[in-house]
Design an enzyme around this catalytic site. Structure first.
Site, PDB file in Angstrom:
ATOM      1  N   HIS A   1      33.937  60.557  -1.293  1.00  0.00           N
ATOM      2  CA  HIS A   1      32.775  60.830  -0.447  1.00  0.00           C
ATOM      3  C   HIS A   1      32.005  62.094  -0.821  1.00  0.00           C
ATOM      4  CE1 HIS A   1      30.117  60.428   2.820  1.00  0.00           C
ATOM      5  NE2 HIS A   1      30.946  59.949   3.714  1.00  0.00           N
TER       6      HIS A   1
ATOM      7  N   TYR B   1      29.650  60.710  17.006  1.00  0.00           N
ATOM      8  CA  TYR B   1      28.986  61.047  15.752  1.00  0.00           C
ATOM      9  C   TYR B   1      28.380  59.779  15.164  1.00  0.00           C
ATOM     10  CZ  TYR B   1      28.570  62.885  10.920  1.00  0.00           C
ATOM     11  OH  TYR B   1      28.114  63.288   9.695  1.00  0.00           O
TER      12      TYR B   1
ATOM     13  N   THR C   1      22.942  64.048   5.033  1.00  0.00           N
ATOM     14  CA  THR C   1      23.077  63.435   6.350  1.00  0.00           C
ATOM     15  C   THR C   1      22.856  64.459   7.458  1.00  0.00           C
ATOM     16  OG1 THR C   1      25.473  63.853   6.441  1.00  0.00           O
ATOM     17  CG2 THR C   1      24.744  61.735   5.529  1.00  0.00           C
TER      18      THR C   1
END
Length: 792
Positions: A470, A586, A599
């Site tokens: 990620h 979230y 993000t």
């Protein structure tokens, strides 16, 4: 491929008669062709850099400006207002050129300066235009005159046929919100999650921070924003991802699935051949910048695309690092405990799918067993980072181990040939789909190389998937790759009637190279310890994949409700009615409207999101009004996050500055210590034109998912496909008693609201049925028994 042949390109022996030199013409030819390919890539990269560097103009526009200036001069006019004459006076050429030649040279220099000035002006204007986000907050179908003028101006200042990175220099920088605004929005988001006393105390802390330390931290943050392209992204990458010392498996990786209902071929080697070839085709388009920029009325930043291939996360004792190489002509392959290097280019060309299939079959037919310690070596990348960094330094910094490790880390990507069969199949399709998700996320904990940017997994029955790390990029980047790979595999490359890849095979292909290792007993013990940590984490993860075919965004949008808001509110109510409380939620939103954006967090749990509706079992008119208000509020928060008005990234950066300055902030400490028990993310389908859900509905992508963020929470990923399908990927942990209860009821086959005579779904009936959908979804979340509200 050059390094593979340089060692055998020539041989020489020393004899009493002299030196006997023997050249291998075939090897030298391979070296030549490989070098030729590298030089072609350099030339292409240089050409693209020039085109991108002058965008929104084009290189040919320089010639147009030069001709225009010269033509104007020959009409006895001076378009430079004396500047050409000034340039001519200072030309360092003396009398070697005639006056006419010096005039032409001066005119060309002036034209070039004018051309660069025009490019700078156009780029500056385009950057200012792209900073306007008012269009995003307008009602659907109602476009203001301001937005119409803005759209026309964007078209004027945007060039034609942009390359992938053409807009990078014109994207605006992420703005730094005012501390006052961020604090206000935070308190608003925290209100439904706190008691009156907790909220009063937090309000006091917030006011103290805003009036004292906050302004000082903000000054440093604004200074960074003036200097850096993005004031968040580098700190986010370092402190959220690279400095984490726990396992990146489950905690910092995600997966993508194959087609839900179709497996194009049951032959594992053939599926691998097409999949790897499609990956190479995407990389070639990426290197040539032929991939179209993603446009959402305005272009999105493509910076994350640079590290899709040839990228590896390197472990360190304090922090990891990301290393990217310009090119790699091979992949690293894992099969039955052994590692191989598979070259994907031969004689300067890309291998065909059939040739890759043959090479994969050679690996699968190789009978050699793994050496001691090799089979579970990958577990080092799955466990804690400090032990892996120490083992890497101690056992893999020299000799044969370093050469083999370098081969894996410098590969284009990693490939796993899995001996298991996966997919939605057999007598338990739902359970097998869950096991398929778990397999892609963590596998056996040693048969993936979790440090690589991504791993392609091909199963025994022909199913495939991917697992991605990620830190280097977010899920939409990898999803774009995977959409292209899946559709190219099935719709363009295809298979023969027997299920093999199409094409011919060159007889001169060298076999894949087996990597060699010398792993001592002490290193093997560390591998086992890392495997134990990773296995405990993997065993604790519970996964459920839920394809919902009863309805989709088509039905929801007929009620003029955002599908994303619908799902988010559904999750909120499902969580509340089972836990009796709201959860800090979230939802990931992208900030790629700005340069190097990644993000931002949408705090989906708001006072409007069923704060009152959750206590009322009857869907009255007031409750329906609250539902619409909650959906509109969610959409507003999502737009604010996308346009730089989010909360959490700003507070995160203020916290980092405070740590650099050695300052303590009770407010920031409290905010940054909050637990996200409901972590959600939508993966949008980006290349809809590649799919045909009308004529080929069976070729439906299932999306992907990720592990739970909190030990007592949920990870929910969802993808909205076409008009009639929503796929959810839900994860939690067995070790939490509140998230592993066996569901006691579910509504798998409820009837969706009837349509009116006009063909529109009645809003009241849609919302009346929401409780059934929520009950169904809540039971699938493996929450507590739902009997107390299933009849609502």
């Amino acid at each position: 491929m050059a390094e593979a042949h340089q060692a055998v390109a020539f041989q020489f022996t020393i004899t009493p008669e002299g030196i006997d030199l023997q050249l291998s013409h075939q090897a030298l030819r391979q070296v030549y062709l490989s070098g030729l390919r590298s030089w072609k890539k350099r030339v292409t990269r240089l050409k693209n850099n020039v085109i991108t560097g002058v965008y929104p103009a084009s290189p040919s526009s320089w010639l147009f400006v030069v001709i225009a200036i010269l033509a104007t001069m020959y009409t006895r006019s001076d378009p430079s207002m004396g500047l050409i004459a000034k340039i001519q006076e200072h030309l360092p050429v003396g009398d070697s050129l005639s006056i006419q030649c010096r005039t032409v040279v001066s005119a060309v220099l002036f034209s070039t300066l004018l051309w660069f000035s025009l490019i700078f002006t156009m780029r500056l204007c385009l950057k200012q235009l792209l900073s306007y986000h008012g269009w995003m907050f307008e009602q659907h179908g109602k476009v203001s005159n301001t937005t119409k003028i803005w759209a026309a101006m964007v078209r004027i200042f945007s060039g034609r046929q942009p390359l992938l990175y053409s807009y990078q220099g014109s994207l605006p920088n992420l703005p730094v919100p005012a501390v006052k605004d961020t604090v206000k929005r935070y308190l608003e988001s925290a209100r439904p999650l706190m008691s009156d006393s907790e909220y009063e105390r937090m309000t006091t802390l917030a006011k103290e921070f805003e009036s004292s330390l906050g302004n000082r931290l903000q000054w440093y943050l604004k200074l960074k924003a003036m200097w850096a392209s993005n004031y968040v992204s580098d700190w986010w990458e370092e402190y959220v991802y690279l400095r984490g010392r726990g396992p990146i498996m489950v905690n910092s990786n995600y997966y993508g699935m194959d087609f839900l209902y179709v497996t194009p071929t049951p032959i594992q080697a053939a599926r691998a051949g097409n999949t790897l070839h499609a990956c190479l085709l995407y990389r070639r388009k990426l290197n040539r910048e032929e991939i179209k920029p993603v446009i959402l009325n305005v272009p999105l930043c493509a910076a994350q695309c640079e590290r899709i291939f040839n990228t590896t996360r390197i472990p360190g004792e304090e922090t990891d690092s990301l290393i990217h190489w310009q090119d790699s002509e091979y992949v690293a392959v894992f099969h039955r405990g052994r590692y191989f290097r598979l070259w994907l280019y031969h004689a300067g060309r890309m291998l065909s799918p059939r040739e890759i299939e043959q090479q994969i079959q050679r690996i699968m037919d190789n009978p050699s067993p793994p050496v001691p310690g090799e089979a579970k070596l990958g577990a080092l990348t799955a466990g804690d980072r400090i032990p892996w960094a120490q083992a890497r330094k101690e056992f893999f910094s020299s000799g044969v181990n370093k050469r083999s490790l370098d081969c894996i880390e410098k590969a284009a990507f990693f490939v796993t040939l899995d001996d298991d069969e996966q997919g939605m199949r057999g007598d338990d399709p739902a359970g097998n789909l869950d096991r398929y998700a778990k397999s892609l996320l963590h596998g056996k904990c040693y048969d993936r190389w979790f440090d690589k940017s991504f791993t392609v997994v091909v199963y025994k029955n022909g199913k495939n998937g991917l697992s991605a790390e990620h830190s280097w990029a977010d899920a939409p980047i990898m999803a774009h790759v995977w959409e292209y790979v899946m559709t190219t595999d099935s719709f363009q490359l295809g298979y023969t009637e027997e299920g093999h890849c199409k094409g011919d095979v060159a007889s001169s292909l060298p076999p894949p190279t087996r990597l060699t290792w010398d792993i001592p007993a002490e290193c093997q013990e560390r591998i086992e310890r890392s495997l134990a940590v990773a296995q405990a984490l993997a065993d604790d993860v519970d996964f459920h994949v839920l394809p919902i075919q009863e309805f989709g965004k088509g039905a929801i949008k007929k009620c003029k409700i955002s599908p994303d808001a619908f799902i988010q509110i559904a999750l909120q109510l499902a969580y509340y009615r089972n836990r009796g409380t709201f959860s800090l939620t979230y939802e990931a939103s992208m900030t790629r409207l700005f340069r190097e954006g990644r993000t931002e967090t949408v705090r989906s749990c708001t006072s409007e999101s069923f704060h009152k509706l959750s206590t009322n079992s009857n869907m009255s008119e007031a409750c329906r009004h609250l539902f619409r208000t909650a959906a509109e509020k969610h959409q507003h928060l999502y737009r604010m996050a996308m346009t730089g008005g989010g909360i959490d990234r700003h507070l995160f950066c203020l916290y980092i500055v405070s740590k650099y300055l050695g300052e303590e902030s009770p407010f920031l400490n409290k905010v940054l210590s909050e637990t996200w028990r409901l972590s959600t993310s939508q993966t949008p389908l980006q290349q809809v034109e590649l799919f045909d859900f009308v004529n080929h509905p069976e070729y439906t992508t299932c999306g992907g998912g990720f592990g739970p963020v909190a030990d007592d929470g949920y990870g929910v990923s969802y993808i909205i496909i076409g008009e009639n399908m929503i796929n959810l990927h839900i994860s939690c942990k067995h070790s939490c008693p509140q998230t592993v209860s066996t569901p006691t009821c579910a509504f798998f086959h409820y009837q969706f609201p009837e349509t009116t005579e006009k063909g529109k779904i009645e809003t009241s009936k849609l919302i009346d049925k929401m409780s059934f959908f929520l009950s169904w979804l809540g039971s699938k979340l493996k929450l507590k028994p739902l009997k107390h509200f299933c009849g609502s």
